[in-house]
Design a protein around this motif. Sequence first.
Motif, PDB file in Angstrom:
ATOM      1  N   ILE A 151      14.605  -1.635  -0.619  1.00  0.00           N
ATOM      2  CA  ILE A 151      13.346  -0.922  -0.409  1.00  0.00           C
ATOM      3  C   ILE A 151      13.437   0.014   0.793  1.00  0.00           C
ATOM      4  CG2 ILE A 151      10.900  -1.242   0.195  1.00  0.00           C
ATOM      5  CD1 ILE A 151      10.878  -3.719  -1.498  1.00  0.00           C
ATOM      6  N   GLU A 152      14.267  -0.336   1.762  1.00  0.00           N
ATOM      7  CA  GLU A 152      14.391   0.506   2.953  1.00  0.00           C
ATOM      8  C   GLU A 152      14.962   1.886   2.622  1.00  0.00           C
ATOM      9  OE1 GLU A 152      16.702  -1.693   5.733  1.00  0.00           O
ATOM     10  OE2 GLU A 152      15.331  -3.422   5.740  1.00  0.00           O
ATOM     11  N   ASP A 204      12.529   6.000  -1.998  1.00  0.00           N
ATOM     12  CA  ASP A 204      11.463   6.992  -1.844  1.00  0.00           C
ATOM     13  C   ASP A 204      10.183   6.522  -2.542  1.00  0.00           C
ATOM     14  OD1 ASP A 204      13.048   9.052  -0.507  1.00  0.00           O
ATOM     15  OD2 ASP A 204      14.094   9.213  -2.417  1.00  0.00           O
ATOM     16  N   VAL A 250       8.473   2.922  -4.422  1.00  0.00           N
ATOM     17  CA  VAL A 250       8.589   1.479  -4.647  1.00  0.00           C
ATOM     18  C   VAL A 250       7.587   1.089  -5.728  1.00  0.00           C
ATOM     19  CG1 VAL A 250       8.500  -0.815  -3.621  1.00  0.00           C
ATOM     20  CG2 VAL A 250       9.220   1.148  -2.231  1.00  0.00           C
ATOM     21  N   ALA A 299       7.164  -0.229   3.777  1.00  0.00           N
ATOM     22  CA  ALA A 299       7.426   0.989   3.006  1.00  0.00           C
ATOM     23  C   ALA A 299       6.228   1.936   3.072  1.00  0.00           C
ATOM     24  CB  ALA A 299       7.753   0.635   1.562  1.00  0.00           C
ATOM     25  N   ARG A 307       6.053   3.713   6.283  1.00  0.00           N
ATOM     26  CA  ARG A 307       7.034   4.801   6.375  1.00  0.00           C
ATOM     27  C   ARG A 307       6.643   5.997   5.529  1.00  0.00           C
ATOM     28  NH1 ARG A 307      10.592   0.400   5.791  1.00  0.00           N
ATOM     29  NH2 ARG A 307      11.020   0.964   3.620  1.00  0.00           N
ATOM     30  N   ARG A 362       6.234   5.983   2.184  1.00  0.00           N
ATOM     31  CA  ARG A 362       6.828   5.974   0.854  1.00  0.00           C
ATOM     32  C   ARG A 362       5.751   5.899  -0.223  1.00  0.00           C
ATOM     33  NH1 ARG A 362      10.179   7.439   4.006  1.00  0.00           N
ATOM     34  NH2 ARG A 362      12.253   6.514   4.237  1.00  0.00           N
ATOM     35  N   ILE A 422       4.054   4.298  -3.254  1.00  0.00           N
ATOM     36  CA  ILE A 422       3.947   2.914  -3.713  1.00  0.00           C
ATOM     37  C   ILE A 422       3.210   2.907  -5.046  1.00  0.00           C
ATOM     38  CG2 ILE A 422       3.209   0.582  -3.159  1.00  0.00           C
ATOM     39  CD1 ILE A 422       5.139   1.657  -1.107  1.00  0.00           C
TER      40      ILE A 422
END
Length: 304
Positions: free
Chosen positions: A53-54, A57, A59, A81, A84, A86, A88
């Motif tokens: 997941i890290e 782009d 998840v 995430a 950051r 990202r 989702i």
Amino acid sequence: MTTFDLSIPEVVFGATRIGEDPAYEVTICTPAPGVVPAAIGIDIVVRHGLEAIERADTVIVTGTGARVSADPRVLDALRAAAARGRRIASICTGAFVLAQAGLLDSRRATTFWSMSEEFRERFPGVDLVPGVLFVEDDGVLTSAGLSAGIDLCLHMVRCDYGAAVANGTARLVVAAPVRPGGQAQFIETPLPADRGTSLAATRAWALARLHEPTALADLARHAGLSVRTLTRRFRSETGLSPLQWLLHQRLHRAREILETTNLPMDQVAARSGLGTADSLRAHLVRRTGSTPTVYRATARARQP
């Protein structure tokens, strides 16, 4: 987990190409890599842990039985995430996991229609929209159950690469072109009786003539039905009225023309059946929040 939901991102994103190159890399991960039981008595071997997941782009949490007590490690990874920035998303009951992570608080969201009451009772701080295919709220996306996940993934492809690429992916996976998120997820009669009553031929006829004026009476005449019967059957098969369906198809065509040509706005409007440049602008602003000029510029900027 639900194996069908799990397969959707791999099928849709895996089929998406930019020229000859794959547009996405899809990785499946779990808190404890190894054998994970599925819902139908089979096991899935997952090789990657949550460290995947890290690097992601986007998840996506697919359908899961963890509606009450999701693994705290998953919840922490999702929160990180989101922090950051990202994207989702969830498919089906994956929305329960996003809600447990607090990522749906004060947001609009949806889930599988049969779980709507349970979801509403458990997460009153979420603005649940129970009757739609998918919902997007500021970078967090949720879809209804099962095949609605295909619509969600195609929507993300269109957001990333435009309508032409998304349509190409839909053809490769033999799916309908991108449907609006607000379309009904639960249709009482999704399949017509086997008596030749499907309106698929009439829809195909209308799609080939989007640039021409088409009235309810024209559709009814082609189908050999009364307007009232046509409207009832159209809604039972698509979840939309005939005119709502036509407008969506015309907007979809207009967006693809804007993304792939330099035609002036009056020609885009004419070719998509929206009439005038003013009409094109009004409908596009209502649907996307962008004027045709801004939409074209934004779409061009994100294309590789």
